[in-house]
Design a protein around this motif. Sequence first.
Motif, PDB file in Angstrom:
ATOM      1  N   ALA A   1       0.881  -1.229  -0.158  1.00 19.72           N
ATOM      2  CA  ALA A   1       0.017  -0.030   0.134  1.00 19.72           C
ATOM      3  C   ALA A   1       0.836   1.098  -0.185  1.00 19.72           C
ATOM      4  CB  ALA A   1      -0.894   0.008   1.091  1.00 19.72           C
ATOM      5  N   HIS A   2       1.972   1.428   0.958  1.00 20.90           N
ATOM      6  CA  HIS A   2       2.428   2.514   0.928  1.00 20.90           C
ATOM      7  C   HIS A   2       3.337   2.724  -0.365  1.00 20.90           C
ATOM      8  CE1 HIS A   2       7.001   2.250   1.939  1.00 20.90           C
ATOM      9  NE2 HIS A   2       6.514   0.908   2.299  1.00 20.90           N
ATOM     10  N   LEU A   3       3.939   1.683  -0.474  1.00 24.88           N
ATOM     11  CA  LEU A   3       4.986   1.620  -2.060  1.00 24.88           C
ATOM     12  C   LEU A   3       4.164   2.214  -3.187  1.00 24.88           C
ATOM     13  CD1 LEU A   3       6.774  -1.511  -1.565  1.00 24.88           C
ATOM     14  CD2 LEU A   3       7.559   0.778  -1.219  1.00 24.88           C
ATOM     15  N   LEU A   4       2.947   1.649  -3.305  1.00 24.44           N
ATOM     16  CA  LEU A   4       1.771   1.971  -4.362  1.00 24.44           C
ATOM     17  C   LEU A   4       1.495   3.381  -4.278  1.00 24.44           C
ATOM     18  CD1 LEU A   4      -0.059  -1.202  -5.119  1.00 24.44           C
ATOM     19  CD2 LEU A   4       1.594  -0.395  -6.406  1.00 24.44           C
ATOM     20  N   LEU A   5       1.272   3.866  -3.254  1.00 28.69           N
ATOM     21  CA  LEU A   5       0.745   5.389  -2.717  1.00 28.69           C
ATOM     22  C   LEU A   5       1.998   6.250  -3.383  1.00 28.69           C
ATOM     23  CD1 LEU A   5      -1.358   4.763   0.345  1.00 28.69           C
ATOM     24  CD2 LEU A   5      -2.161   5.385  -1.953  1.00 28.69           C
ATOM     25  N   SER A   6       3.174   5.872  -2.908  1.00 33.75           N
ATOM     26  CA  SER A   6       4.391   6.612  -2.986  1.00 33.75           C
ATOM     27  C   SER A   6       4.443   6.829  -4.600  1.00 33.75           C
ATOM     28  CB  SER A   6       5.459   6.016  -2.442  1.00 33.75           C
ATOM     29  OG  SER A   6       5.286   6.160  -0.931  1.00 33.75           O
ATOM     30  N   SER A   7       4.330   5.631  -5.300  1.00 35.82           N
ATOM     31  CA  SER A   7       4.615   5.593  -6.660  1.00 35.82           C
ATOM     32  C   SER A   7       3.667   6.570  -7.420  1.00 35.82           C
ATOM     33  CB  SER A   7       4.449   4.218  -7.179  1.00 35.82           C
ATOM     34  OG  SER A   7       3.172   3.675  -7.301  1.00 35.82           O
ATOM     35  N   ARG A   8       2.505   6.738  -6.884  1.00 39.45           N
ATOM     36  CA  ARG A   8       1.517   7.554  -7.454  1.00 39.45           C
ATOM     37  C   ARG A   8       1.622   9.276  -6.808  1.00 39.45           C
ATOM     38  NH1 ARG A   8       1.311   3.458  -9.436  1.00 39.45           N
ATOM     39  NH2 ARG A   8      -0.241   2.447 -10.781  1.00 39.45           N
ATOM     40  N   GLY A   9       2.585   9.388  -6.221  1.00 46.95           N
ATOM     41  CA  GLY A   9       2.908  11.033  -5.592  1.00 46.95           C
ATOM     42  C   GLY A   9       2.761  11.262  -4.388  1.00 46.95           C
ATOM     43  N   HIS A  10       2.299  10.211  -3.644  1.00 45.88           N
ATOM     44  CA  HIS A  10       2.006  10.496  -2.232  1.00 45.88           C
ATOM     45  C   HIS A  10       3.249  10.768  -1.340  1.00 45.88           C
ATOM     46  CE1 HIS A  10       0.281  10.633   1.701  1.00 45.88           C
ATOM     47  NE2 HIS A  10      -0.949  10.357   1.237  1.00 45.88           N
TER      48      HIS A  10
ATOM     49  N   ILE B   1       1.372   7.490   6.372  1.00 48.61           N
ATOM     50  CA  ILE B   1      -0.243   7.527   6.574  1.00 48.61           C
ATOM     51  C   ILE B   1      -0.770   6.014   6.718  1.00 48.61           C
ATOM     52  CG2 ILE B   1      -0.478   7.299   3.997  1.00 48.61           C
ATOM     53  CD1 ILE B   1      -2.706   9.209   6.652  1.00 48.61           C
ATOM     54  N   VAL B   2       0.168   5.143   6.183  1.00 45.95           N
ATOM     55  CA  VAL B   2      -0.149   3.771   6.166  1.00 45.95           C
ATOM     56  C   VAL B   2       0.207   3.157   7.447  1.00 45.95           C
ATOM     57  CG1 VAL B   2       0.257   1.423   5.303  1.00 45.95           C
ATOM     58  CG2 VAL B   2      -0.090   3.329   3.660  1.00 45.95           C
ATOM     59  N   ARG B   3       1.185   3.551   8.199  1.00 47.76           N
ATOM     60  CA  ARG B   3       1.533   3.394   9.467  1.00 47.76           C
ATOM     61  C   ARG B   3       0.598   3.759  10.532  1.00 47.76           C
ATOM     62  NH1 ARG B   3       3.505   5.269  14.234  1.00 47.76           N
ATOM     63  NH2 ARG B   3       3.327   7.282  13.661  1.00 47.76           N
ATOM     64  N   ARG B   4       0.092   4.971  10.597  1.00 44.91           N
ATOM     65  CA  ARG B   4      -1.010   5.381  11.264  1.00 44.91           C
ATOM     66  C   ARG B   4      -2.296   4.503  11.022  1.00 44.91           C
ATOM     67  NH1 ARG B   4      -0.540  12.028  10.352  1.00 44.91           N
ATOM     68  NH2 ARG B   4       1.520  12.193  11.169  1.00 44.91           N
ATOM     69  N   LEU B   5      -2.755   4.332   9.875  1.00 47.31           N
ATOM     70  CA  LEU B   5      -3.835   3.595   9.696  1.00 47.31           C
ATOM     71  C   LEU B   5      -3.658   2.238  10.079  1.00 47.31           C
ATOM     72  CD1 LEU B   5      -4.863   4.527   5.852  1.00 47.31           C
ATOM     73  CD2 LEU B   5      -6.016   5.071   7.918  1.00 47.31           C
ATOM     74  N   SER B   6      -2.347   1.552  10.036  1.00 45.92           N
ATOM     75  CA  SER B   6      -2.322   0.183  10.599  1.00 45.92           C
ATOM     76  C   SER B   6      -2.324   0.218  12.133  1.00 45.92           C
ATOM     77  CB  SER B   6      -0.783  -0.306  10.232  1.00 45.92           C
ATOM     78  OG  SER B   6      -0.568  -0.593   9.011  1.00 45.92           O
ATOM     79  N   ARG B   7      -1.992   1.315  12.643  1.00 46.83           N
ATOM     80  CA  ARG B   7      -2.276   1.479  14.217  1.00 46.83           C
ATOM     81  C   ARG B   7      -3.531   1.591  14.621  1.00 46.83           C
ATOM     82  NH1 ARG B   7      -0.543   7.102  16.013  1.00 46.83           N
ATOM     83  NH2 ARG B   7      -2.804   7.344  15.020  1.00 46.83           N
ATOM     84  N   ASP B   8      -4.300   2.241  13.777  1.00 43.71           N
ATOM     85  CA  ASP B   8      -5.929   2.371  13.958  1.00 43.71           C
ATOM     86  C   ASP B   8      -6.493   1.076  13.831  1.00 43.71           C
ATOM     87  OD1 ASP B   8      -5.359   5.114  14.713  1.00 43.71           O
ATOM     88  OD2 ASP B   8      -6.060   5.789  12.757  1.00 43.71           O
ATOM     89  N   SER B   9      -6.009   0.303  12.698  1.00 41.97           N
ATOM     90  CA  SER B   9      -6.746  -0.853  12.496  1.00 41.97           C
ATOM     91  C   SER B   9      -6.428  -1.977  13.537  1.00 41.97           C
ATOM     92  CB  SER B   9      -5.978  -1.464  11.154  1.00 41.97           C
ATOM     93  OG  SER B   9      -6.214  -2.562  10.893  1.00 41.97           O
ATOM     94  N   ALA B  10      -5.298  -1.736  14.148  1.00 40.35           N
ATOM     95  CA  ALA B  10      -5.044  -2.961  15.380  1.00 40.35           C
ATOM     96  C   ALA B  10      -5.604  -2.293  16.701  1.00 40.35           C
ATOM     97  CB  ALA B  10      -3.528  -2.858  15.778  1.00 40.35           C
TER      98      ALA B  10
ATOM     99  N   PRO C   1     -10.775   9.252   2.476  1.00 43.51           N
ATOM    100  CA  PRO C   1     -11.155  10.240   1.397  1.00 43.51           C
ATOM    101  C   PRO C   1      -9.671  10.775   0.807  1.00 43.51           C
ATOM    102  CG  PRO C   1     -11.949  11.073   3.415  1.00 43.51           C
ATOM    103  CD  PRO C   1     -11.559   9.902   3.737  1.00 43.51           C
ATOM    104  N   ALA C   2      -8.844  10.953   1.658  1.00 44.87           N
ATOM    105  CA  ALA C   2      -7.633  11.725   1.196  1.00 44.87           C
ATOM    106  C   ALA C   2      -6.875  10.778   0.333  1.00 44.87           C
ATOM    107  CB  ALA C   2      -6.658  12.231   2.403  1.00 44.87           C
ATOM    108  N   LEU C   3      -7.108   9.523   0.472  1.00 45.44           N
ATOM    109  CA  LEU C   3      -6.146   8.448  -0.244  1.00 45.44           C
ATOM    110  C   LEU C   3      -6.933   8.149  -1.657  1.00 45.44           C
ATOM    111  CD1 LEU C   3      -4.868   6.244   2.299  1.00 45.44           C
ATOM    112  CD2 LEU C   3      -3.691   8.021   1.350  1.00 45.44           C
ATOM    113  N   LYS C   4      -8.194   8.544  -1.872  1.00 46.88           N
ATOM    114  CA  LYS C   4      -8.721   8.036  -2.978  1.00 46.88           C
ATOM    115  C   LYS C   4      -8.468   8.401  -4.169  1.00 46.88           C
ATOM    116  CE  LYS C   4     -13.588   7.713  -4.608  1.00 46.88           C
ATOM    117  NZ  LYS C   4     -13.250   7.756  -6.269  1.00 46.88           N
TER     118      LYS C   4
END
Length: 472
Positions: free
Chosen positions: A384-393, A399-408, A422-425
């Motif tokens: 996820a973070h690699l693909l988002l980075s490849s699209r310019g994020h 952001i993925v680290r935070r979402l992983s923490r929230d998921s747990a 929505p920010a990732l859409k």
Amino acid sequence: MTHCEGPAGGPLGVLDSRYYRRNPQAVARLGPYFSEDAFVGHLLQVEVALAKVLAARGVCPASAYEEIRRAAAQVTADEVHAEQLRIRHMVMSLVNCVRARVSDETKPYVHLTATTNDIVCSADAVRYKAFTRNVLLPRLVELERTVIARARAEKDTLQIGRTHGQHAEPITFGFALAQFVSRLGRMILRVRDSAEDLRGKMAGAVGAHNASSLFFEDPEAFEADVMAELGIAASPISTQIVEGEFFVDYLHALTSTFSIVANLADDMRQLHRTEIGEVEEHFGDEQVGSSTMPHKRNPTRLENIKSLWKVYMPRMATAYTDQISEHQRDLTNFESILFASETAAGLYFAVDVLDETMKMLVVRRDRMAQNFRMSEAAIIAEPAHLLLSSRGHREAHEIVRRLSRDSARQGIDLRTLLFADPALKPYLDGLTEAERALLRDPARYTGISARKTAAVCDEWEKAMDRLAGEIA
């Protein structure tokens, strides 16, 4: 591997009693190299080779060589040991036993020009080289073929990869085994090379060919002739002993191979844990797992392999200290180097047990799938973070680290949080359908595990075929 008898006449050494003498096949395979009879026999082989070259070069008559050859065939280890109790010198005891069986005219030519370690170093090189070629390498090749077969069979079997004891990214079980195919294969070739490079000597008391120079203008050629009779090469320059690094390199190759064997056994042992349960040792119908817990099915063979490694791996430190010999020779490595045969024998037994265990290993693909499902949501964090980075994020990892923490914390699937943000859409919409499918199904995220497994297995299968042809 020498036999030591206790007061009751039984074997004193644990390797001897628990592994060697309980296994008739091992006795047949190892005995010709590591029994006391074999050690004495190899010393006699060097004495005979020396006499043969002395005769060929005209120092003694051919009849003397024939007498020495026939006499050596009659000498026993018990006889040499009895003589050693009298005179306190092993090789001279052997020489005396030969001299006792030849004519007075031949007696002067027994051991002529040689010193003790011309005989001992050369005999060790001959027997360890032969053991490696005839016994150890074939057994190692068989183990390598077994691991190759298991890796190939499981090249597509999904397994969660682990780092630091934690679930990491998906691989296949075949890929995990292929790591050991490569490591073991490389060390098998090093064992072969180091054994083939073991050296002997016939250079005399300080290595300068003092004695043989009395008889030959070309004492190094004389030495080479004796070594050729034995099928080995001479040390480039000796003291009273062969340069220590040849044997140390050989022992290092054995010990490093032992470590790989122990590592594979330990990985399988860990996968055998109740809470993991991805593999199981084959358990016989009559086998007992515990003296008090009848339900236990312990991975004892795998544990025994690691236990053997714990005994013999530290002996490498002794081998390194044996490299040091004061000036032209001291005796501080004479007894310790005799125990090197136990490292070679210990490796053989560990390989034997591991090969049998890996052939019959039960692979629990259902448990591998179950364990994968435990983390399948979380492990999309990396792609996820690699693909988002490849699209310019610009802050994809954070952001993925935070979402992983929230998921747990919230008990919500990371994929749900990821696709609901929505920010990732805009970035997710920019992914290809295959990339979005991978994020939804991380079982697809195994990289080139299967392809790499097949390639590694192909490479080392061909290498083992070549090696098997060499040693046949």
